[in-house]
Structure formats: C-alpha cells, structure tokens
Design a protein around this motif. Structure first.
Motif, mmCIF file in Angstrom:
data_model
loop_
_atom_site.group_PDB
_atom_site.id
_atom_site.type_symbol
_atom_site.label_atom_id
_atom_site.label_comp_id
_atom_site.label_asym_id
_atom_site.label_seq_id
_atom_site.Cartn_x
_atom_site.Cartn_y
_atom_site.Cartn_z
ATOM 1 N N LYS A 156 107.778 22.203 55.557
ATOM 2 C CA LYS A 156 109.214 22.342 55.775
ATOM 3 C C LYS A 156 109.851 20.952 55.965
ATOM 4 O O LYS A 156 109.157 19.975 56.276
ATOM 5 C CB LYS A 156 109.472 23.245 56.986
ATOM 6 N N PRO A 157 111.170 20.852 55.771
ATOM 7 C CA PRO A 157 111.843 19.533 55.855
ATOM 8 C C PRO A 157 111.681 18.900 57.239
ATOM 9 O O PRO A 157 111.796 19.577 58.263
ATOM 10 C CB PRO A 157 113.311 19.868 55.578
ATOM 11 N N LYS A 158 111.426 17.597 57.236
ATOM 12 C CA LYS A 158 111.266 16.844 58.478
ATOM 13 C C LYS A 158 112.442 15.890 58.649
ATOM 14 O O LYS A 158 112.829 15.209 57.692
ATOM 15 C CB LYS A 158 109.971 16.025 58.470
ATOM 16 N N SER B 142 107.978 19.027 61.120
ATOM 17 C CA SER B 142 109.295 19.642 60.985
ATOM 18 C C SER B 142 109.665 20.339 62.287
ATOM 19 O O SER B 142 108.781 20.668 63.103
ATOM 20 C CB SER B 142 109.271 20.673 59.855
#
Length: 359
Positions: free
Chosen positions: A27-29, A36
């Motif tokens: 997932k986006p960090k 994340s």
C-alpha cells in the motif's frame, strides 16, 4: 560474551514482525516511512498478513490508533493524552518503530529538562578551542529527527517548563530549527514528526500554551472499556515481560488476573461492578500498567519463594502497595474495601485472608 538487554527496543523485539510487514506491504507509503499507514495499524493492532501472524501491541479502539497514524502522515504533530497507565509511551514507541524503524529519538520530560534537550547544545571543549561551529554543536533528538526525517518522541510534555515547551513552536510550525550562532538552520526532511505524551493527573504539570496546543492533534487514549479487555491486556503484557525477565513460574491463571483487575476497576470507579455498593477511591490511579507490575511481582514471589503457581498470597503484597500510596487516607479506603467487598465475595476468602494478614 555480551549480556542480552533487559528491555529491547520495540524495533528489536519485534524485528521479525516488522520485516514480515515490509515484505507484504503493497500500500502507498508517506515519504520516508518504512510502512504504509495500513501496515502500521496492523503492526499495533495485530492481524495476519501473507500467512504470518502479527501480535497485537495495543488492545483497544481501532479508530483511536487510525486517527493517531493519520495525524503523523500530515504536518500536524501528535499528542497522546490520558491518565497514567493508558499505554501512551507504549503506543508512542511502537508508532515510532513502525514508521521510522527507530524508537530511540527520545526527549524525556522533567521539571529540569533544559532547552538544549529540544534544540541543541554545545561541546564546550570544542567551543572553546574553535568557537561556534558545526563540529562543536551537539544535536538534540529533535534535531536528529529533523535531519534524518524520523519520528521524535517527547515523553511527559506537560512536565517540561513552559518556556522550554515553547521552543517546539517554531520547529512544529516552520519545520525548521534556527541556529543563530552559526547563521544557519536545520530544515526538517520529509518523514519528520513529533509524538508527545502527557497526562494531567500528576503534580508538577505545566499547561501547554494555546500556540503550542494548535500545533498538535490530541488523541485521548482511554482506560480499557471492559473487564475482559483489561484482563487480556494484563495477560498479554505479563506473558511478554515474564519471557524477557525469564521468571521461572507458570503463566498466571486468568482468574487471578481477573480478581486483580476487578479490584482496580472498582476502586477507580468508586463503586462495585454491580453498582450496588459505593466505594471510596484511593489517591493513586490504579492503572492497567500497575496491574501488570503487581502480577509480575506475584509471579516472582511464586517462582522464588513458592511452588511456581501464582496464588492469592503472592498477589496480596503487590495489591497493598499499589492501593495504599498515602499511609493515612488510602489505608482507610483499602480496609473498608477489604471488609465490605473482598470478605463478602464468593471465592475470594483466600485473597481476603492473605490481604488481611498483611494489613
């Protein structure tokens, strides 16, 4: 041969779990975060990822942790507020470990905390030899966090003198730390933020200025909602600490933990669990953290001076020490509770006798 640390930092103790989360986290960090926000929440609250089990570090409301994590992904600092023993420091440490991979950038707040602990100090030998210079400057944990783009922790913020507290205002608002002696400044890298903890129960508290309060998003960590939740917290932490301390005792029976937690909750609330009997409350907080300490002390007694099984006699001394902080006021509170509640409760005769002998 080196001796193992008495208490490993969170990133050391749970290195395998953090590594597993890194492997499976897609997932986006946020910039410079190791995980994340979703993975950070999983690390704190527990779960399963890619077939690997992640233990719960915090047992409580999920939304509280999600708000704390989301705050740290913005430009607002985080203030964890609550009565003593609500796991503020514990949550702060684990958030830092999961986000930055390092929980050691720490300012411990006391009445004597100097401004240098927040800003920077000087190596006076270097200062006398060469004058003000980068080589003579001693960075604070906050300055290091800014340079490295990491989370910095400030424990017991309200114990720090007000003028030292306010040295955080420019850092949190401008994301810069001026060094006027050198005509320079340190600008914070992405990933830097501050987690502060505070409570308003202890003596020696310095209220935060309104300017500083505006720089923080405050998240209140509540006391456990139910007996079952608090029992599970105590059980989990006692198991972890017992393993680290290598106490040669059997895991405590849940019934003993439940009795202790019930005593603490009733005295905190000023009433028995069924609401039928009003009680006086002692001067102490009787927190979950204190319950954990009482059980650990009892396990040590059972291991070294008993048969290895935690019994009422092993708990009694710790309970008395936790409740009776004021030898006059609290002793009256405890004696009244002992005679009106513990003595009359089914299945508690052994605990009553053990406490009565000590009292």
């Amino acid at each position: 041969m080196s001796t193992p640390a008495l208490r490993a930092h969170a990133e050391q103790q749970f290195a395998d779990e953090l590594a597993a989360l890194v492997r499976h986290d897609d997932k986006p960090k946020p910039p410079n975060w190791k995980l994340s926000p979703w993975a950070v929440a999983t690390y704190l609250l527990g779960g399963e990822l890619g077939g690997e089990k992640i233990s719960a570090k915090y047992i409580g409301q999920r939304r509280v942790i999600e708000i704390a994590i989301a705050t740290l992904a913005t430009d607002r600092a985080l203030l964890l507020l609550g009565v003593p023993g609500t796991a503020k420091s514990w949550v702060s440490e684990h958030l830092s470990a999961a986000i930055s991979g390092d929980s050691t950038l720490l300012v411990q707040g006391t009445a004597g905390t100097p401004e240098e602990a927040v800003r920077y100090g000087w190596n006076y030998a270097q200062l006398l030899a060469k004058g003000p210079s980068l080589e003579a400057l001693v960075p604070s944990p906050v300055m290091r966090g800014m340079r490295e783009g990491r989370i910095t922790r400030v424990e017991e913020l309200t114990r720090i003198p007000a003028d030292v507290q306010d040295s955080l205002i420019t850092i949190l608002s401008e994301k810069a730390l001026p060094i006027p002696e050198l005509g320079d400044e340190v600008q914070a890298r992405k990933g830097f933020n501050v987690i502060a903890t505070a409570n308003d129960r202890d003596k020696g508290v310095n209220d935060l200025s309104s300017a500083l309060k505006r720089r923080f998003n405050t998240v209140v960590l509540p006391l456990p909602e139910s007996v079952d939740e608090e029992v599970e917290i105590v059980r989990t932490r006692v198991a972890s600490l017992g393993k680290a301390l290598e106490i040669p005792a059997e895991p405590p029976a849940l019934e003993e933990i439940r009795r202790l937690v019930t005593i603490f909750r009733e005295l905190r609330a000023g009433a028995t669990a069924d609401g039928k009997t009003k009680l006086k409350s002692p001067s102490g907080t009787l927190s979950t953290a204190e319950a954990i300490s009482v059980v650990n002390q009892g396990l040590s007694l059972a291991a070294h001076f008993g048969d290895g099984s935690l019994r009422a006699a092993d708990l009694a001394g710790g309970v008395l020490g936790a409740v009776v902080k004021d030898p006059v006021q609290d002793k009256v509170v405890w004696q009244e509770y002992l005679e009106t509640v513990v003595k009359e409760r089914d299945g508690w005769k052994d605990l009553y006798r053990a406490c009565r002998e000590l009292s």
